[in-house]
Design an enzyme around this catalytic site. Sequence first.
Site, PDB file in Angstrom:
ATOM      1  N   GLY A 255     -35.795 -23.772  -1.092  1.00 27.64           N
ATOM      2  CA  GLY A 255     -36.093 -24.298  -2.418  1.00 27.64           C
ATOM      3  C   GLY A 255     -35.084 -25.380  -2.747  1.00 27.64           C
ATOM      4  O   GLY A 255     -35.416 -26.480  -3.174  1.00 27.64           O
ATOM      5  N   ALA A 256     -33.809 -25.051  -2.515  1.00 28.57           N
ATOM      6  CA  ALA A 256     -32.733 -26.017  -2.744  1.00 28.57           C
ATOM      7  C   ALA A 256     -31.503 -25.534  -2.000  1.00 28.57           C
ATOM      8  O   ALA A 256     -31.461 -24.399  -1.527  1.00 28.57           O
ATOM      9  CB  ALA A 256     -32.423 -26.132  -4.235  1.00 28.57           C
ATOM     10  N   MET A 257     -30.509 -26.401  -1.873  1.00 29.97           N
ATOM     11  CA  MET A 257     -29.268 -26.025  -1.179  1.00 29.97           C
ATOM     12  C   MET A 257     -28.090 -26.576  -1.962  1.00 29.97           C
ATOM     13  O   MET A 257     -28.099 -27.721  -2.419  1.00 29.97           O
ATOM     14  CB  MET A 257     -29.312 -26.585   0.246  1.00 29.97           C
ATOM     15  CG  MET A 257     -28.104 -26.277   1.082  1.00 29.97           C
ATOM     16  SD  MET A 257     -28.110 -24.568   1.731  1.00 29.97           S
ATOM     17  CE  MET A 257     -26.413 -24.502   2.326  1.00 29.97           C
ATOM     18  N   GLU A 258     -27.055 -25.744  -2.011  1.00 29.75           N
ATOM     19  CA  GLU A 258     -25.964 -25.926  -2.974  1.00 29.75           C
ATOM     20  C   GLU A 258     -24.838 -26.834  -2.512  1.00 29.75           C
ATOM     21  O   GLU A 258     -23.691 -26.615  -2.858  1.00 29.75           O
ATOM     22  CB  GLU A 258     -25.385 -24.550  -3.288  1.00 29.75           C
ATOM     23  CG  GLU A 258     -24.681 -23.858  -2.091  1.00 29.75           C
ATOM     24  CD  GLU A 258     -25.565 -22.909  -1.286  1.00 29.75           C
ATOM     25  OE1 GLU A 258     -26.800 -23.102  -1.307  1.00 29.75           O
ATOM     26  OE2 GLU A 258     -25.015 -22.013  -0.638  1.00 29.75           O
ATOM     27  N   HIS A 289     -28.965 -21.857 -10.529  1.00 39.40           N
ATOM     28  CA  HIS A 289     -28.604 -21.117  -9.299  1.00 39.40           C
ATOM     29  C   HIS A 289     -27.697 -21.978  -8.406  1.00 39.40           C
ATOM     30  O   HIS A 289     -26.626 -21.536  -7.978  1.00 39.40           O
ATOM     31  CB  HIS A 289     -29.904 -20.735  -8.571  1.00 39.40           C
ATOM     32  CG  HIS A 289     -29.742 -20.098  -7.222  1.00 39.40           C
ATOM     33  ND1 HIS A 289     -30.194 -18.825  -6.954  1.00 39.40           N
ATOM     34  CD2 HIS A 289     -29.218 -20.553  -6.053  1.00 39.40           C
ATOM     35  CE1 HIS A 289     -29.933 -18.521  -5.691  1.00 39.40           C
ATOM     36  NE2 HIS A 289     -29.346 -19.557  -5.116  1.00 39.40           N
ATOM     37  N   GLU A 290     -28.122 -23.216  -8.149  1.00 36.30           N
ATOM     38  CA  GLU A 290     -27.329 -24.079  -7.257  1.00 36.30           C
ATOM     39  C   GLU A 290     -25.986 -24.424  -7.889  1.00 36.30           C
ATOM     40  O   GLU A 290     -24.976 -24.574  -7.194  1.00 36.30           O
ATOM     41  CB  GLU A 290     -28.105 -25.357  -6.900  1.00 36.30           C
ATOM     42  CG  GLU A 290     -29.472 -25.119  -6.248  1.00 36.30           C
ATOM     43  CD  GLU A 290     -29.466 -24.141  -5.091  1.00 36.30           C
ATOM     44  OE1 GLU A 290     -28.465 -24.081  -4.360  1.00 36.30           O
ATOM     45  OE2 GLU A 290     -30.475 -23.408  -4.924  1.00 36.30           O
ATOM     46  N   HIS A 293     -23.507 -21.715  -7.385  1.00 35.04           N
ATOM     47  CA  HIS A 293     -22.953 -21.762  -6.023  1.00 35.04           C
ATOM     48  C   HIS A 293     -21.740 -22.689  -5.923  1.00 35.04           C
ATOM     49  O   HIS A 293     -20.950 -22.559  -4.990  1.00 35.04           O
ATOM     50  CB  HIS A 293     -23.994 -22.321  -5.051  1.00 35.04           C
ATOM     51  CG  HIS A 293     -24.904 -21.296  -4.461  1.00 35.04           C
ATOM     52  ND1 HIS A 293     -24.451 -20.147  -3.880  1.00 35.04           N
ATOM     53  CD2 HIS A 293     -26.259 -21.276  -4.328  1.00 35.04           C
ATOM     54  CE1 HIS A 293     -25.500 -19.467  -3.414  1.00 35.04           C
ATOM     55  NE2 HIS A 293     -26.605 -20.121  -3.680  1.00 35.04           N
ATOM     56  N   GLU A 312     -25.454 -15.480  -2.510  1.00 35.44           N
ATOM     57  CA  GLU A 312     -26.815 -15.483  -3.036  1.00 35.44           C
ATOM     58  C   GLU A 312     -27.056 -14.529  -4.194  1.00 35.44           C
ATOM     59  O   GLU A 312     -27.772 -14.858  -5.133  1.00 35.44           O
ATOM     60  CB  GLU A 312     -27.816 -15.245  -1.913  1.00 35.44           C
ATOM     61  CG  GLU A 312     -27.837 -16.344  -0.859  1.00 35.44           C
ATOM     62  CD  GLU A 312     -27.967 -17.751  -1.439  1.00 35.44           C
ATOM     63  OE1 GLU A 312     -28.405 -17.898  -2.594  1.00 35.44           O
ATOM     64  OE2 GLU A 312     -27.596 -18.711  -0.745  1.00 35.44           O
TER      65      GLU A 312
HETATM   66 ZN   LIG Z   1     -28.623 -19.830  -3.211  1.00 34.18          ZN
END
Ligand SMILES: [Zn+2]
Length: 829
Positions: A255-258, A289-290, A293, A312
């Site tokens: 979905g996405a990366m931090e 969420h990201e 992180h 996570e």
């Molecule tokens: Zn994550």
Amino acid sequence: MPTLTRAEAADRASLVDVESYHVDLDLTGDGDTFRTRAVARFRARSGASTFCEFEPVEVASITLNGQPVPPAAVAGGRLALDGLAEENELVVDATMRYSNNGEGLHRYTDPADGSVYLYQHLFINNGGRVLPCFDQPDLKASFRVSVTAPADWTVATNGRLVSRDGGRWEFAPTERISTYLASLIAGPWHVREEEHDGIPLALYIRATLAEQLDAQAPEIFEVTKQCLDRFHEMFEIRYPFGHYQQAFAPEFNFGAMEYPGLVVFRDEFVPRSTITETEREHRASVIAHEMAHQWFGDLVTMAWWDDLWLNESFAEYLGARVAAEATRFTGTWTTFAIHRKAWGLRADQRPSTHPVAPAEVADTDQALMNFDGISYAKGASVLKQLVAWLGDEPFLAGVNAHFETHAYGNATLADLLRALSKAGGRDLSGWAELWLRRAQVNTLRLEAHRDGDVYREVAVVQTAPEDFPTLRPHRIGVGVYDHAGGVVTRRELIETELDATGRTVLPALAGAPVADLLLLNDGDLAYGKIRLDDESAAAVPLLLPLLGDSLARAIIWASVLDAVVDGERPVAELVALVLAALPAETETVIVEDVLRATRGLVDRYATAETRPAALELIAQAADRLIAASEPGGSRQLIAVRGLIGATVDTARLSGWLDGENVPEGLVVDADLRWLILYRLAVLGVAGPDAIEAELAGDRTATGEQWAFRCRAAVPDPAGKEAAWAAIVGDETLSNRLVELTASGFWQAEQRELLEPYVARYFAEMPAMMRIRSGMSAEKTVLAAYPAVMVSARTRELAAELLATPELHPLLHRVVLDNDDDMRRAVNAS
Ligand SMILES: [Zn+2]
């Protein structure tokens, strides 16, 4: 890339201490390769030997401390490093290959304008696809990046841009970060910039989605700023990585990366067509969420993948919490209760279940498999429970102490527990053993015994599966609801702690007047399978639509869906409830999730005889929702999507494509047209010609993706054969196009035609695993699984494959889990 084992990583960490990387990339060639010149500086034990990850196509030169290293030192994705000094300098000049599977440096050509876009994704063990590096989370280093690229491009990285001269970019060295977090995007990106609280903000998207980003940027920036402010209130260390950039990239696996300072999302988060409130809420919680992180994961990183949950679970918990507390999307806990939590509960009951915090994750393959409902949703649910148990202030104090101690370094479960125990004045080791170190889920069931009009005794009974006999402490709410005059009101909320004895009596209800509904887990503090008492369960069809609290409704829906999955209740009962109660549902996420989950259960749990009637009832429920919805609103669009997925009224759907009898306010935009066409393809009404005609009017990335999915769905033997060949053998197809082809292939409507492919799945997937890798391979085997072909024969074939020696662990895991899902469906039908 070769799998890195835990033992190898520990060995290497004891020998090596990395100082910095300087990576100089030349991205000007137009073939499928690029050039990397890199300098790695690291300390080592004198005379030691080790290796770094490195996967070049061709090496121009390698020197270690000024001495040439023979090309033969590179083998199997690793570069052997012998005779190390205390201070070392590794210098490499090599040609590397772009990827089309979302790993390494992914190269994408936009079909709408021919523009090329690159993004880097080194996770989980792909660092060697771009530079020589010690690719493990506890060998952090500072990254300095230089790039040569076409002069009309935009290039961004974790680090700040220092200078730009035509086609040459120089970036400042980063703080110390893990290799899997090194980020880069390059291409003719469309850019939007703002600033907040001294932090430069930027958004990037490919040029063909510029208009959509411009329209949605105010909301994305607003959410970003609100979340930054909230994190700054909660955390004592300010956002640590300078600028906060967010790129929306094509064909991104996650979905996405931090990545610190440059988060990458899949570009589906900026849709070109109408965006629903549910999708906006999801985007807001992923932004949060990201951002979480940046502290949990980026500033303080797990030492090894055993503690993936430290990344996570915290990001998932804080994503929902911060979006609810800081943005207009206050319903994220409702979404969590009905959607995310079901993901965790399902994963936790499968044969592959594992503790939230496993004691040892053997290697990077194992780690990749743990990016599942347990590490995200169960972990977050357990954290919510921990906060309820410990109190919020001590929780945040412990978290802040943890950051303070380990900033820019690595930490483990033990480190975090120490900080939380100290701050909370409560020893957490027993709690952690039961909740974090042991797998599986408890069932919490309410028992209500009556004496006429009053309760004699109400108790919560906790049970555990036979193989995992652990009972746990739970903090849980029980809502007491009365029904009068068409309104359901909560008389009382009882909060209690369940001990680990298995049966906890609620003294507050002894002698209390009988209620119309007792809602176990009201407030959704607990992680468990929730079962209502018999009288409350019987009252659900009548009372559910009258409950004012969306979280309460979500808890009930989730419990009903779970009971059908378990075979405790027939799917027909669920469908009847959907028709009775869903049309009155106002919370869009509940509408969307219940329609989707019910549709999926009908495909797998209904028989060939009962299925058409069940689909007809879902379509009727969707029609009533459409009639009850505001024209042009999100609920209407979600109901329309649900209707399209269930109906067999092809004349009506075809009419919508021609603008006939379209519900008032509904915009039949490009993606809704494709969704209709997809359903018509499944039902055998739209064939290849109709798909090509639609594509001719929509030569975009999204149009192309839809066309792949539609072609795979057409019930035509030649088309199915071509789609299957692409899934199992076409290396030129990108990760996203393979995945969409696989997702269109299996259709419950086409069982007869698809029967031969069941055996082919089990025969041909092992070879497919040799041409695709990592997450792309895992997604392909999952999307291509014959989940709708529910039969004992499918299970036999799965068992045969599982017995094959040396089966790839990712394939083993997917087959094991999906076969277990099928076991439930076979038993229930
Ligand atoms: Zn994550």
